[in-house]
Motif scaffolding. Structure first.
Motif, PDB file in Angstrom:
ATOM      1  N   SER A  14       0.815  -1.216   0.000  1.00 40.18           N
ATOM      2  CA  SER A  14       0.000   0.000   0.000  1.00 40.18           C
ATOM      3  C   SER A  14       0.847   1.264   0.000  1.00 40.18           C
ATOM      4  CB  SER A  14      -0.921   0.007   1.224  1.00 40.18           C
ATOM      5  OG  SER A  14      -0.169  -0.031   2.421  1.00 40.18           O
ATOM      6  N   ILE A  15       2.157   1.153   0.254  1.00 40.33           N
ATOM      7  CA  ILE A  15       3.073   2.289   0.247  1.00 40.33           C
ATOM      8  C   ILE A  15       3.965   2.169  -0.975  1.00 40.33           C
ATOM      9  CG2 ILE A  15       4.908   3.484   1.499  1.00 40.33           C
ATOM     10  CD1 ILE A  15       3.780   2.370   4.084  1.00 40.33           C
ATOM     11  N   ASN A  16       3.907   3.191  -1.841  1.00 37.19           N
ATOM     12  CA  ASN A  16       4.672   3.093  -3.089  1.00 37.19           C
ATOM     13  C   ASN A  16       4.911   4.487  -3.656  1.00 37.19           C
ATOM     14  OD1 ASN A  16       6.039   1.921  -5.219  1.00 37.19           O
ATOM     15  ND2 ASN A  16       4.422   0.409  -5.610  1.00 37.19           N
ATOM     16  N   TRP A  17       5.735   4.513  -4.721  1.00 41.35           N
ATOM     17  CA  TRP A  17       5.979   5.773  -5.419  1.00 41.35           C
ATOM     18  C   TRP A  17       4.713   6.201  -6.154  1.00 41.35           C
ATOM     19  CZ3 TRP A  17      10.633   7.599  -4.063  1.00 41.35           C
ATOM     20  CH2 TRP A  17      11.621   6.695  -3.702  1.00 41.35           C
ATOM     21  N   LYS A  18       4.436   7.507  -6.131  1.00 40.66           N
ATOM     22  CA  LYS A  18       3.279   8.023  -6.848  1.00 40.66           C
ATOM     23  C   LYS A  18       3.568   8.068  -8.354  1.00 40.66           C
ATOM     24  CE  LYS A  18      -0.614  10.310  -7.514  1.00 40.66           C
ATOM     25  NZ  LYS A  18      -1.949   9.667  -7.431  1.00 40.66           N
ATOM     26  N   PHE A  19       4.766   8.493  -8.732  1.00 40.73           N
ATOM     27  CA  PHE A  19       5.186   8.585 -10.124  1.00 40.73           C
ATOM     28  C   PHE A  19       6.524   7.847 -10.267  1.00 40.73           C
ATOM     29  CE2 PHE A  19       3.058  12.556  -8.846  1.00 40.73           C
ATOM     30  CZ  PHE A  19       1.895  12.462  -9.602  1.00 40.73           C
ATOM     31  N   ARG A  20       7.142   8.044 -11.373  1.00 44.14           N
ATOM     32  CA  ARG A  20       8.490   7.496 -11.547  1.00 44.14           C
ATOM     33  C   ARG A  20       9.437   8.241 -10.624  1.00 44.14           C
ATOM     34  NH1 ARG A  20      10.290   7.301 -17.716  1.00 44.14           N
ATOM     35  NH2 ARG A  20      12.241   6.948 -16.568  1.00 44.14           N
ATOM     36  N   THR A  79       7.541  11.576  -5.204  1.00 46.83           N
ATOM     37  CA  THR A  79       6.387  11.706  -4.310  1.00 46.83           C
ATOM     38  C   THR A  79       5.896  10.327  -3.885  1.00 46.83           C
ATOM     39  OG1 THR A  79       5.718  13.812  -5.273  1.00 46.83           O
ATOM     40  CG2 THR A  79       4.021  12.541  -4.160  1.00 46.83           C
ATOM     41  N   LEU A  80       5.450  10.240  -2.610  1.00 48.26           N
ATOM     42  CA  LEU A  80       4.999   8.974  -2.036  1.00 48.26           C
ATOM     43  C   LEU A  80       3.470   8.948  -1.978  1.00 48.26           C
ATOM     44  CD1 LEU A  80       6.095   6.348  -0.584  1.00 48.26           C
ATOM     45  CD2 LEU A  80       5.645   7.577   1.556  1.00 48.26           C
ATOM     46  N   GLU A  81       2.906   7.771  -2.224  1.00 47.38           N
ATOM     47  CA  GLU A  81       1.452   7.588  -2.128  1.00 47.38           C
ATOM     48  C   GLU A  81       1.149   6.412  -1.196  1.00 47.38           C
ATOM     49  OE1 GLU A  81      -2.518   7.083  -4.960  1.00 47.38           O
ATOM     50  OE2 GLU A  81      -0.555   6.434  -5.698  1.00 47.38           O
ATOM     51  N   ILE A  82       0.163   6.659  -0.299  1.00 51.34           N
ATOM     52  CA  ILE A  82      -0.300   5.609   0.614  1.00 51.34           C
ATOM     53  C   ILE A  82      -1.755   5.321   0.270  1.00 51.34           C
ATOM     54  CG2 ILE A  82      -0.558   4.900   3.027  1.00 51.34           C
ATOM     55  CD1 ILE A  82       1.350   7.198   3.747  1.00 51.34           C
ATOM     56  N   GLN A  83      -2.033   4.133  -0.174  1.00 52.33           N
ATOM     57  CA  GLN A  83      -3.392   3.752  -0.554  1.00 52.33           C
ATOM     58  C   GLN A  83      -4.082   3.023   0.596  1.00 52.33           C
ATOM     59  OE1 GLN A  83      -2.951   1.387  -4.097  1.00 52.33           O
ATOM     60  NE2 GLN A  83      -2.481   3.157  -5.410  1.00 52.33           N
ATOM     61  N   ARG A  92      -4.983   2.624  10.393  1.00 54.88           N
ATOM     62  CA  ARG A  92      -4.407   3.173  11.618  1.00 54.88           C
ATOM     63  C   ARG A  92      -2.942   2.792  11.781  1.00 54.88           C
ATOM     64  NH1 ARG A  92      -9.145   1.616  15.811  1.00 54.88           N
ATOM     65  NH2 ARG A  92      -9.759   0.298  14.078  1.00 54.88           N
ATOM     66  N   ALA A  93      -2.521   1.708  11.176  1.00 58.02           N
ATOM     67  CA  ALA A  93      -1.118   1.293  11.286  1.00 58.02           C
ATOM     68  C   ALA A  93      -0.186   2.196  10.492  1.00 58.02           C
ATOM     69  CB  ALA A  93      -0.975  -0.146  10.804  1.00 58.02           C
ATOM     70  N   HIS A  94      -0.726   3.013   9.593  1.00 54.47           N
ATOM     71  CA  HIS A  94       0.117   3.892   8.785  1.00 54.47           C
ATOM     72  C   HIS A  94       0.473   5.188   9.507  1.00 54.47           C
ATOM     73  CE1 HIS A  94      -1.697   1.647   5.176  1.00 54.47           C
ATOM     74  NE2 HIS A  94      -0.402   1.332   5.224  1.00 54.47           N
ATOM     75  N   GLU A  95      -0.116   5.432  10.649  1.00 55.75           N
ATOM     76  CA  GLU A  95       0.172   6.674  11.367  1.00 55.75           C
ATOM     77  C   GLU A  95       1.608   6.683  11.848  1.00 55.75           C
ATOM     78  OE1 GLU A  95      -2.832   8.909  13.834  1.00 55.75           O
ATOM     79  OE2 GLU A  95      -1.597   8.021  15.414  1.00 55.75           O
TER      80      GLU A  95
END
Length: 318
Positions: free
Chosen positions: A99-105, A111-115, A119-122
């Motif tokens: 669920s945690i990955n690069w938004k673009f190349r 930039t990072l994106e969290i999908q 609550r564990a991502h806090e």
């Protein structure tokens, strides 16, 4: 007097409730301010996202970037990292979920994106970009908001009860019509809190509960009617109060009417002046002495007379 006493008690309770509520809100505000100050001191930017949504954390690219790294320290679980090396045109991932990955190349925009934020991502997220001129950091602190579950129902006494369950942070509950109830807050181990508020003012047309939260605002309306048992209890209460007043007044007048009699009974009896026998002795003693002296004189005169008569009788015979 009784009504005045009740009024004073209600005023004191309202004052205590207001002060308690103000102190609680002040403490929460101070905690939030303290957290923000700590984040500002450490260079973290505060970001809030509702659970289930996606979050994008921007890391500005630099010209001639040789390396970009995301270092993540969540509150739950171990740290993870995402990295990119320009000389090898290669990315790597260490202990990070899908669920945690690069938004673009990453070579163009790290930039990072969290999908599907949970609550564990806090936690804290730091981006480091390496160029020839040096290293540049961008830090965030991600706060996950959990919207509460709103429930509005009537209790056994026919009072509306509004419940905002498992919200993070705790929700604020208010009513369209003002009432004297104080919301009760209960914290849970997962960091959420449940807030319950009971509408104490009587309203035949119903009332509306409003729940305010950082994740949104909700409202519900309900009309509750007092149950038969509640009506009976109210009538019994009124009758008992009336009987208590009558009993108090009867006792009061009883003691008032019999106060003089009770005081008379408790007054000590008057005692007659004591007469000492010695006083009688003092009064009789002079008379007794006088009689005794008269008797002595009389006896002496009588003896003398008898003696003379005897001498006269004996003289011719001689």
């Amino acid at each position: 007097m009784k009504t005045a006493g009740k009024t004073v008690c209600v005023f004191v309770l309202l004052t205590i409730t207001k002060v308690t509520k103000t102190v609680g809100e002040s403490n929460r505000n101070q905690s939030a301010i303290g957290m923000e100050e700590r984040e500002m001191c450490t260079g973290h930017k505060r970001v809030s996202v509702t659970v289930g949504n996606s979050s994008v954390l921007i890391c500005s690219p630099k010209p001639n970037m040789t390396m970009a790294t995301w270092k993540i320290n969540p509150k739950a679980g171990g740290p993870c990292s995402l990295g990119y090396r320009a000389d090898q045109n290669k990315t790597d991932r260490t202990n990070c979920s899908e669920s945690i990955n690069w938004k673009f190349r990453p070579d163009q925009d790290p930039t990072l994106e969290i999908q599907q934020v949970g609550r564990a991502h806090e936690g804290s997220y730091t981006c480091e970009v390496v160029v020839a001129e040096g290293n540049f950091h961008t830090s965030y602190y991600l706060t996950v908001l959990v919207p509460p579950r709103l429930t509005l129902y009537c209790d056994d006494q026919g009072n509306p009860v509004c419940k905002a369950a498992a919200g993070k942070p705790a929700a604020q509950i208010s009513w369209v019509l003002e009432n004297n109830s104080t919301p009760k807050e209960e914290g849970h181990d997962d960091g959420t809190a449940t807030v319950v508020s009971k509408f104490t003012a009587y309203s035949t047309n119903g009332t509306t509960c409003i729940v305010s939260h950082l994740a949104g605002n909700w409202s519900k309306s309900i009309a509750c009617h007092p149950t038969k048992s509640t009506i009976i209890i109210r009538y019994v209460y009124i009758i008992l109060c009336f009987l208590s007043i009558i009993t108090f007044m009867a006792v009061f007048y009883y003691f008032k009417l019999h106060r003089d009699r009770l005081c008379h009974k408790t007054k000590p009896p008057e005692t007659a002046p004591t007469h000492s026998p010695q006083d009688d002795t003092m009064e009789v003693e002079p008379y007794t002495t006088y009689v005794q002296k008269e008797n002595v004189i009389y006896n002496s005169v009588s003896d003398l007379t008898v003696g003379q008569n005897l001498l006269q009788g004996l003289s011719p015979a001689t």
